[in-house]
Design a protein around this motif. Structure first.
Motif, PDB file in Angstrom:
ATOM      1  N   UNK A   1       0.834  -1.208   0.000  1.00  0.00           N
ATOM      2  CA  UNK A   1       0.000   0.000   0.000  1.00  0.00           C
ATOM      3  C   UNK A   1       0.867   1.256   0.000  1.00  0.00           C
ATOM      4  N   UNK A   2       1.926   1.246   0.804  1.00  0.00           N
ATOM      5  CA  UNK A   2       2.823   2.401   0.873  1.00  0.00           C
ATOM      6  C   UNK A   2       3.520   2.618  -0.466  1.00  0.00           C
ATOM      7  N   UNK A   3       3.989   1.546  -1.089  1.00  0.00           N
ATOM      8  CA  UNK A   3       4.642   1.655  -2.398  1.00  0.00           C
ATOM      9  C   UNK A   3       3.691   2.194  -3.461  1.00  0.00           C
ATOM     10  N   UNK A   4       2.480   1.667  -3.484  1.00  0.00           N
ATOM     11  CA  UNK A   4       1.496   2.125  -4.465  1.00  0.00           C
ATOM     12  C   UNK A   4       1.203   3.614  -4.299  1.00  0.00           C
ATOM     13  N   UNK A   5       1.037   4.041  -3.062  1.00  0.00           N
ATOM     14  CA  UNK A   5       0.752   5.450  -2.807  1.00  0.00           C
ATOM     15  C   UNK A   5       1.940   6.324  -3.194  1.00  0.00           C
ATOM     16  N   UNK A   6       3.133   5.877  -2.876  1.00  0.00           N
ATOM     17  CA  UNK A   6       4.340   6.628  -3.208  1.00  0.00           C
ATOM     18  C   UNK A   6       4.476   6.784  -4.724  1.00  0.00           C
ATOM     19  N   UNK A   7       4.157   5.731  -5.465  1.00  0.00           N
ATOM     20  CA  UNK A   7       4.211   5.805  -6.930  1.00  0.00           C
ATOM     21  C   UNK A   7       3.179   6.790  -7.480  1.00  0.00           C
ATOM     22  N   UNK A   8       2.022   6.879  -6.820  1.00  0.00           N
ATOM     23  CA  UNK A   8       1.012   7.853  -7.252  1.00  0.00           C
ATOM     24  C   UNK A   8       1.446   9.279  -6.922  1.00  0.00           C
ATOM     25  N   UNK A   9       2.120   9.448  -5.784  1.00  0.00           N
ATOM     26  CA  UNK A   9       2.568  10.777  -5.386  1.00  0.00           C
ATOM     27  C   UNK A   9       3.681  11.310  -6.283  1.00  0.00           C
ATOM     28  N   UNK A  10       4.569  10.431  -6.711  1.00  0.00           N
ATOM     29  CA  UNK A  10       5.749  10.834  -7.488  1.00  0.00           C
ATOM     30  C   UNK A  10       5.869   9.979  -8.751  1.00  0.00           C
ATOM     31  N   UNK A  11       4.931  10.117  -9.677  1.00  0.00           N
ATOM     32  CA  UNK A  11       4.959   9.256 -10.867  1.00  0.00           C
ATOM     33  C   UNK A  11       6.222   9.472 -11.708  1.00  0.00           C
ATOM     34  N   UNK A  12       6.810   8.362 -12.116  1.00  0.00           N
ATOM     35  CA  UNK A  12       7.963   8.406 -12.987  1.00  0.00           C
ATOM     36  C   UNK A  12       9.262   8.863 -12.352  1.00  0.00           C
ATOM     37  N   UNK A  13       9.271   9.043 -11.046  1.00  0.00           N
ATOM     38  CA  UNK A  13      10.479   9.504 -10.365  1.00  0.00           C
ATOM     39  C   UNK A  13      11.157   8.348  -9.638  1.00  0.00           C
ATOM     40  N   UNK A  14      12.480   8.350  -9.709  1.00  0.00           N
ATOM     41  CA  UNK A  14      13.258   7.402  -8.908  1.00  0.00           C
ATOM     42  C   UNK A  14      13.523   8.064  -7.572  1.00  0.00           C
ATOM     43  N   UNK A  15      12.992   7.492  -6.531  1.00  0.00           N
ATOM     44  CA  UNK A  15      13.142   8.066  -5.197  1.00  0.00           C
ATOM     45  C   UNK A  15      13.741   7.021  -4.264  1.00  0.00           C
ATOM     46  N   UNK A  16      14.524   7.490  -3.318  1.00  0.00           N
ATOM     47  CA  UNK A  16      15.137   6.575  -2.348  1.00  0.00           C
ATOM     48  C   UNK A  16      14.087   5.758  -1.604  1.00  0.00           C
ATOM     49  N   UNK A  17      12.951   6.395  -1.312  1.00  0.00           N
ATOM     50  CA  UNK A  17      11.895   5.701  -0.570  1.00  0.00           C
ATOM     51  C   UNK A  17      11.392   4.479  -1.332  1.00  0.00           C
ATOM     52  N   UNK A  18      11.315   4.585  -2.659  1.00  0.00           N
ATOM     53  CA  UNK A  18      10.860   3.447  -3.463  1.00  0.00           C
ATOM     54  C   UNK A  18      11.808   2.262  -3.316  1.00  0.00           C
ATOM     55  N   UNK A  19      13.092   2.538  -3.322  1.00  0.00           N
ATOM     56  CA  UNK A  19      14.086   1.481  -3.193  1.00  0.00           C
ATOM     57  C   UNK A  19      13.998   0.854  -1.806  1.00  0.00           C
ATOM     58  N   UNK A  20      13.904   1.691  -0.782  1.00  0.00           N
ATOM     59  CA  UNK A  20      13.840   1.179   0.589  1.00  0.00           C
ATOM     60  C   UNK A  20      12.592   0.329   0.816  1.00  0.00           C
ATOM     61  N   UNK A  21      11.443   0.834   0.377  1.00  0.00           N
ATOM     62  CA  UNK A  21      10.199   0.085   0.560  1.00  0.00           C
ATOM     63  C   UNK A  21      10.207  -1.207  -0.248  1.00  0.00           C
ATOM     64  N   UNK A  22      10.772  -1.160  -1.447  1.00  0.00           N
ATOM     65  CA  UNK A  22      10.860  -2.382  -2.254  1.00  0.00           C
ATOM     66  C   UNK A  22      11.716  -3.431  -1.552  1.00  0.00           C
ATOM     67  N   UNK A  23      12.800  -2.984  -0.932  1.00  0.00           N
ATOM     68  CA  UNK A  23      13.650  -3.907  -0.178  1.00  0.00           C
ATOM     69  C   UNK A  23      12.927  -4.486   1.022  1.00  0.00           C
ATOM     70  N   UNK A  24      12.182  -3.636   1.734  1.00  0.00           N
ATOM     71  CA  UNK A  24      11.405  -4.112   2.882  1.00  0.00           C
ATOM     72  C   UNK A  24      10.376  -5.155   2.443  1.00  0.00           C
ATOM     73  N   UNK A  25       9.709  -4.874   1.334  1.00  0.00           N
ATOM     74  CA  UNK A  25       8.707  -5.803   0.821  1.00  0.00           C
ATOM     75  C   UNK A  25       9.353  -7.123   0.416  1.00  0.00           C
ATOM     76  N   UNK A  26      10.491  -7.062  -0.236  1.00  0.00           N
ATOM     77  CA  UNK A  26      11.187  -8.289  -0.643  1.00  0.00           C
ATOM     78  C   UNK A  26      11.584  -9.126   0.567  1.00  0.00           C
ATOM     79  N   UNK A  27      12.014  -8.468   1.630  1.00  0.00           N
ATOM     80  CA  UNK A  27      12.421  -9.217   2.834  1.00  0.00           C
ATOM     81  C   UNK A  27      11.256  -9.975   3.465  1.00  0.00           C
ATOM     82  N   UNK A  28      10.081  -9.371   3.507  1.00  0.00           N
ATOM     83  CA  UNK A  28       8.961 -10.060   4.164  1.00  0.00           C
ATOM     84  C   UNK A  28       8.341 -11.114   3.254  1.00  0.00           C
TER      85      UNK A  28
END
Length: 70
Positions: free
Chosen positions: A41-68
């Motif tokens: 949910x956090x990743x989806x919202x972040x992508x809507x907030x900053x479409x097409x942007x590479x942001x550190x938060x996207x990388x961090x959340x993607x890593x968190x999601x991969x771990x779980x």
């Protein structure tokens, strides 16, 4: 998180942060399905907030999601 969603209608950075924190709490309690849902949910919202942007938060959340999901 629900309170943040009510206070900040629509998508918002504080709501993303709250959902990410909730995912961390779920992960620490070994509730991995709940953690994955919160991170997704956090990743989806972040992508809507900053479409097409590479942001550190996207990388961090993607890593968190991969771990779980591992």
């Amino acid at each position: 998180v629900e309170m943040l969603k009510r206070l900040h209608k629509g998508d918002g950075a504080s709501t993303v942060s709250g959902m990410s924190n909730l995912g961390g709490i779920y992960a620490a309690r070994q509730k991995y399905d709940d953690a994955a849902a919160a991170y997704t949910d956090a990743l989806d919202m972040l992508k809507r907030l900053y479409p097409g942007q590479d942001r550190d938060e996207l990388v961090l959340l993607s890593g968190d999601l991969a771990r779980v999901r591992a």
